[in-house]
Design an enzyme around this catalytic site. Sequence first.
Site, PDB file in Angstrom:
ATOM      1  N   LYS A 294      -3.917   6.763  -7.069  1.00 16.21           N
ATOM      2  CA  LYS A 294      -2.637   6.335  -7.621  1.00 16.21           C
ATOM      3  C   LYS A 294      -1.791   7.545  -8.365  1.00 16.21           C
ATOM      4  CE  LYS A 294      -1.459   2.878  -4.486  1.00 16.21           C
ATOM      5  NZ  LYS A 294      -1.175   1.510  -4.204  1.00 16.21           N
TER       6      LYS A 294
ATOM      7  N   GLN B 253       1.265  -4.336  -7.510  1.00 14.59           N
ATOM      8  CA  GLN B 253       0.012  -3.590  -6.471  1.00 14.59           C
ATOM      9  C   GLN B 253      -0.656  -5.245  -6.361  1.00 14.59           C
ATOM     10  OE1 GLN B 253      -1.967  -0.555  -6.102  1.00 14.59           O
ATOM     11  NE2 GLN B 253      -3.424  -1.485  -4.821  1.00 14.59           N
TER      12      GLN B 253
ATOM     13  N   ASP C  82       7.255   0.289  -2.160  1.00 12.06           N
ATOM     14  CA  ASP C  82       6.084  -0.548  -0.961  1.00 12.06           C
ATOM     15  C   ASP C  82       6.026  -0.910   0.583  1.00 12.06           C
ATOM     16  OD1 ASP C  82       3.257  -0.528  -1.529  1.00 12.06           O
ATOM     17  OD2 ASP C  82       3.804  -2.187  -3.162  1.00 12.06           O
TER      18      ASP C  82
END
Length: 287
Positions: free
Chosen positions: A53, A97, A122
């Site tokens: 990422k 995460q 997200d």
Amino acid sequence: MTAHIIDGKAIAAQTRESIKTQVTALKGKGIDVGLAVILVGDDPASHVYVGNKIKACEEVGVISTEARLPEDTTFDTIAKTIENLNNDDTVHGILLQLPLPKHLSDMQEDLVQMIAPQKDVDGLTTMNAGKLFLGMDDGLVPCTPQGSMLLIKSVEQNLSGKHAVVIGRSNLFGKPMAQLLLQENCTVTIAHSRTQDLAGVCKTADILVAAVGRPKMVQADWVKDGAIVIDVGINRLPPDTKGISKLCGDVDFDAVKDRASAITPVPGGVGPMTIACLLGNTVKSAS
Ligand code: LUD
């Protein structure tokens, strides 16, 4: 018949190109797009994903900051980190995460919900999940389902009336994926570990999306002739005699590719699209 292999790597690269243009345009207006990633603990797979990422951010000109916190980090420390990022005007996207270390698993949802909805790249906060549920297009959609939908659309634009089966019901993937398919007028079945006759249910799918975390679970005889098969699983197989541990999906690729009309590989399928969509969401937040 042998399936078209959907090249997630190439489609992700195209997607990043168009994102790069948007990032440059925002720069022209004096906005430097910023993403903050919070990574707690030592999970090796999470470290690989977050590394990918950060690399993708660099490639398109998004400024990334990484908060790496040790395995034994407390709830309060993570909460404080999120709060600081919520209040930081240079940060347009915040990503926590998952999964968090075991000692925090009961509090994972509470932490996710502390992220400001406008920065929730997200798409996991109640605000963004609710907007997806209601079909509102101004929310942020979870990256893996969004990327999976782009891969489906790369082979078939009109999904109306098709039967889509999603195996898996997580908040991060299965539930939002089902919503996206419903928006495309699919008839949607969400299957999961308690589903009776899972193979039989899958066999009726025109679009089969597997996100269970069981290596090669989906066999050729689970798949309808000509189905589109999207493999969201990323499983690390035990090391071979040379000590190399290969990745494999939830689908038995070699067997299923002779049944399906199109199939995504692992690696090089959904994974790179997750990252491209994360960049897209970050630009959306910044805009
Ligand atoms: N948590 C994700 N947890 C796991 N694959 C990812 C992922 C890149 N909050 C939050 O990043 O969106 C998330 N948000 N997820 N995932 C899965 C999920 C999360 C998975 C794979 C990859 C992100 C990726 O780069 C490569 C590929 O498939 O080609 C292979 C990477 C490798 O292991 O070599």
